[in-house]
Design an enzyme around this catalytic site. Structure first.
Site, short mmCIF file in Angstrom:
data_model
loop_
_atom_site.label_atom_id
_atom_site.label_comp_id
_atom_site.label_asym_id
_atom_site.label_seq_id
_atom_site.Cartn_x
_atom_site.Cartn_y
_atom_site.Cartn_z
CE1 TYR A 1 8.45 28.87 47.38
CE2 TYR A 1 7.47 29.73 45.37
CZ TYR A 1 7.68 29.82 46.73
OH TYR A 1 7.14 30.87 47.43
CB SER B 1 3.63 31.41 45.98
OG SER B 1 4.25 32.07 44.89
P1 NAD Z 1 11.70 34.33 54.80
O1 NAD Z 1 12.97 33.68 54.40
O2 NAD Z 1 11.77 35.55 55.60
O3 NAD Z 1 10.79 33.31 55.59
C1 NAD Z 1 10.83 31.92 55.43
C2 NAD Z 1 11.23 31.31 56.76
O4 NAD Z 1 10.96 29.90 56.72
C3 NAD Z 1 12.70 31.41 57.09
O5 NAD Z 1 13.02 32.57 57.79
C4 NAD Z 1 12.96 30.18 57.94
O6 NAD Z 1 13.03 30.50 59.31
C5 NAD Z 1 11.73 29.33 57.73
N1 NAD Z 1 12.11 27.97 57.34
C6 NAD Z 1 12.56 27.55 56.12
N2 NAD Z 1 12.83 26.24 56.17
C7 NAD Z 1 12.55 25.83 57.43
C8 NAD Z 1 12.66 24.58 58.10
N3 NAD Z 1 13.09 23.48 57.48
N4 NAD Z 1 12.32 24.52 59.41
C9 NAD Z 1 11.88 25.63 60.07
N5 NAD Z 1 11.75 26.83 59.47
C10 NAD Z 1 12.10 26.91 58.17
O7 NAD Z 1 10.89 34.58 53.45
P2 NAD Z 1 9.39 35.06 53.17
O8 NAD Z 1 9.42 35.57 51.77
O9 NAD Z 1 8.85 35.88 54.23
O10 NAD Z 1 8.60 33.67 53.11
C11 NAD Z 1 7.43 33.42 53.86
C12 NAD Z 1 6.42 32.69 53.00
O11 NAD Z 1 6.00 33.54 51.94
C13 NAD Z 1 6.94 31.42 52.32
O12 NAD Z 1 5.93 30.42 52.40
C14 NAD Z 1 7.12 31.84 50.90
O13 NAD Z 1 7.01 30.76 50.00
C15 NAD Z 1 5.99 32.81 50.75
N6 NAD Z 1 6.06 33.70 49.61
C16 NAD Z 1 7.02 34.68 49.56
C17 NAD Z 1 7.08 35.51 48.46
C18 NAD Z 1 8.12 36.60 48.34
O14 NAD Z 1 8.23 37.21 47.27
N7 NAD Z 1 8.88 36.89 49.38
C19 NAD Z 1 6.17 35.35 47.41
C20 NAD Z 1 5.22 34.34 47.49
C21 NAD Z 1 5.18 33.53 48.59
#
Ligand code: NAD
Ligand code: MG
Length: 282
Positions: free
Chosen positions: A189, A176
């Site tokens: 985080y 991130s």
């Molecule tokens: P999202 O909620 O769609 O995806 C995260 C997924 O992680 C969840 O759907 C869930 O199924 C899975 N998860 C969480 N805890 C879990 C567990 N204990 N066991 C199994 N699965 C688990 O959200 P996203 O934004 O697509 O996140 C994906 C990645 O992107 C993450 O690593 C997040 O930190 C990163 N990220 C997102 C953003 C943003 O703005 N959306 C920014 C920077 C980084």
């Protein structure tokens, strides 16, 4: 997924639901043309039910890969992803469970091997966040949950996968922008996201001689279920980026295609920054 200058919601203990989001995240551009970059490859994507992970699954499928996704609880989102992957003419195995359970991390790799008889691309992408206003509000239970979910799972899934990965296979880790510039409401985080950067660099060096590449993507604000599930007010989410808007999953996933394919054959230990123009240290 940083959100500055907003009052955070209290702890989110469940993943968000993509099927309830309005507007819907954009998963893939209609004009994205696959060209067999991942033909016959087998990819395991954690957190592949929704958001960035779903978009990666659909892009990989359009590029010819078979997909296994791991997710927590959101069966409806996971089944939607399966349908989208299958609509690309690819196979999709969905695996539900909590990756904080160390045995489950091994099991998901075994299930992928059982289903597809191989594994070539590991995308560590699952995460959670629990915004808090101060360090004193982050109790040990939250600290452990954040680290177990966001970094322990990356170690464990990768460790199990390494038994099967061979030359030219690869690992891609989602970090991130908060790893690089910090985030005042996401101290724990951000710390895990920094650990992911160092994990990626160290493992890349460790595996370079085997020609297994390890890279990552560091997204800025991207419109996914995590955002409305985590923050009270999303009205100006992403507006403080130079481009003045949040990104869509379809603007992030192509970087994973690049890092998974032969196009990045001389790149390891690196991160691609997809954040609407914020300049961060390497
Ligand atoms: P999202 O909620 O769609 O995806 C995260 C997924 O992680 C969840 O759907 C869930 O199924 C899975 N998860 C969480 N805890 C879990 C567990 N204990 N066991 C199994 N699965 C688990 O959200 P996203 O934004 O697509 O996140 C994906 C990645 O992107 C993450 O690593 C997040 O930190 C990163 N990220 C997102 C953003 C943003 O703005 N959306 C920014 C920077 C980084
Ligand atoms: Mg989800």
């Amino acid at each position: 997924m940083d959100k500055k200058k907003k009052i955070p919601k209290q702890s989110q203990s469940q993943p968000g639901k993509e099927y309830l989001m309005n507007p819907k995240p954009k998963i893939i551009r209609n004009d994205y043309k696959g060209s067999g970059k991942l033909k016959n490859k087998i990819a395991l994507i954690t957190g592949g039910d929704s958001g960035i992970g779903r978009s990666i699954a659909v892009h990989f499928a359009r590029e010819g890969a078979k997909i296994a996704i791991v997710y927590l609880k959101e069966d409806k989102d996971a089944n939607n992803t399966k349908e989208l992957v299958e609509a690309e003419g690819a196979e999709c195995k969905i695996i539900e469970g909590d990756l904080r359970n160390a045995d489950f991390c091994k099991k998901v790799v075994e299930q992928c091997i059982k289903e597809f008889a191989g594994l070539n691309i590991v995308v560590n992408n699952a995460a959670m966040q629990f915004p808090k206003d101060s360090l004193s509000e982050i109790d040990d239970a939250q600290l452990e949950k954040t680290f177990e979910t966001n970094i322990y799972t990356y170690f464990r899934v990768t460790k199990a996968a390494l038994e099967y990965l061979r030359e030219k296979d690869c690992i891609i880790n989602t970090s991130s922008v908060t790893a690089y510039r910090g985030s005042e409401h996401l101290i724990d985080y951000s710390s895990t996201k920094g650990a992911i950067v160092s994990f990626t660099r160290a493992l890349a060096k460790n595996l370079a001689k085997k020609n297994i590449r390890v890279n990552g993507v560091a997204p800025g604000p991207i419109w996914t279920p995590l955002i409305p599930a985590t923050f009270n007010d999303v009205s100006d989410f992403g507006k403080d980026t130079p481009m003045g808007r949040p990104g869509q999953p379809c603007e992030v996933a192509p970087a994973y295609v690049f890092l998974a394919s032969e196009d990045s054959s001389y790149i390891t230990g690196q991160f691609i920054h997809i954040n609407g123009g914020e300049i961060v240290g390497s």
